[in-house]
Design a protein around this motif. Sequence first.
Motif, mmCIF file in Angstrom:
data_model
loop_
_atom_site.group_PDB
_atom_site.id
_atom_site.type_symbol
_atom_site.label_atom_id
_atom_site.label_comp_id
_atom_site.label_asym_id
_atom_site.label_seq_id
_atom_site.Cartn_x
_atom_site.Cartn_y
_atom_site.Cartn_z
ATOM 1 N N LEU A 163 -41.644 -18.422 32.331
ATOM 2 C CA LEU A 163 -40.865 -18.861 33.499
ATOM 3 C C LEU A 163 -40.310 -20.273 33.270
ATOM 4 N N HIS A 164 -41.095 -21.097 32.573
ATOM 5 C CA HIS A 164 -40.691 -22.489 32.327
ATOM 6 C C HIS A 164 -39.335 -22.552 31.616
ATOM 7 N N GLN A 165 -39.176 -21.653 30.622
ATOM 8 C CA GLN A 165 -37.904 -21.621 29.877
ATOM 9 C C GLN A 165 -36.739 -21.276 30.799
ATOM 10 N N ASN A 166 -37.059 -20.601 31.891
ATOM 11 C CA ASN A 166 -36.011 -20.157 32.811
ATOM 12 C C ASN A 166 -35.965 -20.987 34.095
ATOM 13 N N GLY A 167 -36.620 -22.136 34.068
ATOM 14 C CA GLY A 167 -36.571 -23.041 35.233
ATOM 15 C C GLY A 167 -37.299 -22.514 36.452
ATOM 16 N N ARG A 168 -38.223 -21.562 36.243
ATOM 17 C CA ARG A 168 -38.939 -20.965 37.379
ATOM 18 C C ARG A 168 -40.435 -21.229 37.249
ATOM 19 N N SER A 169 -41.146 -20.941 38.347
ATOM 20 C CA SER A 169 -42.592 -21.130 38.340
ATOM 21 C C SER A 169 -43.243 -20.057 39.213
ATOM 22 N N VAL A 170 -44.565 -19.947 39.119
ATOM 23 C CA VAL A 170 -45.300 -18.964 39.921
ATOM 24 C C VAL A 170 -45.399 -19.504 41.354
ATOM 25 N N ALA A 171 -45.218 -18.608 42.348
ATOM 26 C CA ALA A 171 -45.245 -19.071 43.750
ATOM 27 C C ALA A 171 -46.680 -19.323 44.213
ATOM 28 N N VAL A 172 -47.565 -18.360 43.990
ATOM 29 C CA VAL A 172 -48.970 -18.519 44.392
ATOM 30 C C VAL A 172 -49.857 -17.964 43.282
ATOM 31 N N MET A 173 -50.820 -18.733 42.853
ATOM 32 C CA MET A 173 -51.796 -18.266 41.857
ATOM 33 C C MET A 173 -53.052 -19.131 41.967
ATOM 34 N N GLN A 174 -54.034 -18.835 41.138
ATOM 35 C CA GLN A 174 -55.284 -19.608 41.129
ATOM 36 C C GLN A 174 -55.023 -20.997 40.542
ATOM 37 N N SER A 175 -56.090 -21.806 40.474
ATOM 38 C CA SER A 175 -55.912 -23.152 39.931
ATOM 39 C C SER A 175 -55.943 -23.183 38.404
ATOM 40 N N ASN A 176 -56.176 -22.025 37.765
ATOM 41 C CA ASN A 176 -56.141 -21.974 36.293
ATOM 42 C C ASN A 176 -55.250 -20.820 35.846
ATOM 43 N N ASN A 177 -54.940 -20.827 34.537
ATOM 44 C CA ASN A 177 -53.951 -19.855 34.051
ATOM 45 C C ASN A 177 -54.565 -18.672 33.311
ATOM 46 N N SER A 178 -55.893 -18.510 33.375
ATOM 47 C CA SER A 178 -56.566 -17.542 32.505
ATOM 48 C C SER A 178 -56.561 -16.108 33.036
#
Length: 492
Positions: free
Chosen positions: A143-158
Amino acid sequence: MKRMLTLKRVILLVLFVVLLLIARPFTFVLYHWYKDPAPTPYSRTGYSNDASRISETPVDTIIRVAGNRDEAIDQLVQLVHRAAGTGKNISIAGARHSMGAHTISRDGIILDMTNFNYLELDTASNLLTAGAGARWAQIIPYLHQNGRSVAVMQSNNSFTVGGSISVNCHGWQPNSPPIAGTVESFRLINAAGQLITCDRNNHPELFSLVLGGYGLFGIIVDVRLRVVPNVMYKVQQYVIRSEDYIKKFNEVVNSGKPVGMVYGRVNINPSDFMQEAILSVFTVDSPSELVSLKETGFKDLRRAVFRGSANSGYGKNLRWKLEKWSARLIDGKSFSRNQLINEPVEVFQNTQPGYTDILHEYFIPTDSVVRFIEVLRDIIPQHKVDLLNITLRNVKQDEDTYLRYANREVFGFVMLYNQAITPDGEQAMKALTQTLIDKAMLLGGTYYLPYRLHATREQLFKAYPMAGDFFAKKKLYDSLELFQNQFYVQYK
Ligand SMILES: Cc1cc2nc3c(=O)[nH]c(=O)nc-3n(C[C@H](O)[C@H](O)[C@H](O)COP(=O)(O)OP(=O)(O)OC[C@H]3O[C@@H](n4cnc5c(N)ncnc54)[C@H](O)[C@@H]3O)c2cc1C
């Protein structure tokens, strides 16, 4: 001459005292960095386990789902038919960070979804389609490459997308319901082996049962998620009295500023137990230029300080001092949204043999948050447990899931405990959990379901009044009880 000698002695003494003051924390952190054991695999062949490291259970087979879309769907449809024919149960596993064998059924088939992780972004509609096994750690850079981000998720990426929507996770996105609110639709292979699309208009009941449904209604194949722009935030950190938490939260978060992320911590160090808090507020920083993703800094140091606080009052006091000090250093700095959410759990994970980290979470209505802090301050020291961390997150009312924990706006109290892997360690946590669930319910609150299955059946049905209907509908949609796990076996 005599005066010079006295001065020298004073300087030497001061130096000695300064050295002594620095030497203890320095050697303490160095020792914990040096002694930190390497991680070991969760379980042995023929068994499955989860992040608790105490759920190990014998299983029939572990099947890795194919990466290719058509191949995977064929494989899953056939598997459901075969299981129905042979009477074997299926449990579905993402990253296995639930902690009560929610991904395991005894002697059953374990479906490992992590291979099935394709990603497709529609930039016009801002919808990401993700294979259910995709982890945030893959999604965020994409998403970063496309200027976007996750709307809601946990505090970690695992974690995986499938696991995240099946527990209906939440994180540090304030003024937002849990992740279910960001799910546009998903494809599911149901208990009849059919591939169906569920959204708010098609199969709406199944849509709400599967979201937060712990894998009991079918296999989520892929998910369409609403995404948001990636932006830069400026952080402000406030060291406050814990009793002022809600007052400060309302003052800074609900003041009309474009706040994107908020994170609260309450201190757990013995010298001032739960008297203080740090509120970290991330406000959109429009003039800042977006920066590329990088490894988070001081990983080894942060890990050594954190792990050093396990079973150590000195370590806990030191950690809180350093956290308050670093709050001042970080204050005013800018971070991208993606940078903030892109940290793996391994940074803090317990690798100590004989010990594990166990999470609890209690959801408390806003007007009872300060009261619950007082309750915890009183109750926790009465139990033989090692509390490592308390974070506070704001969650708005959930309108989407059937088995919902946020019936109104709540604050999640996430607690991390270091637990000995012994019957006594487990018993102590069980007693504490049952007490805290009762206390949370007295204040109109509830608790989170993906952790150890310590709640009694009565507590589950009281905290989740819709649980009876939820389990009845499970039998309706899956009459052979094909999809199972130990959460279901314990509470159905
Ligand atoms: C260190 C740590 C930090 C955490 N932080 C947070 C947090 O900040 N916020 C929060 O809300 N939770 C948090 N959790 C709790 C929780 O376990 C996770 O949110 C979630 O389970 C993670 O996804 P996973 O891929 O590990 O799911 P898993 O544990 O693999 O699965 C969870 C459930 O989803 C089901 N499932 C998985 N994939 C599918 C699928 N494709 N189809 C159908 N069912 C499926 C499983 O059967 C299981 O019942 C945390 C847990 C740990 C250990």
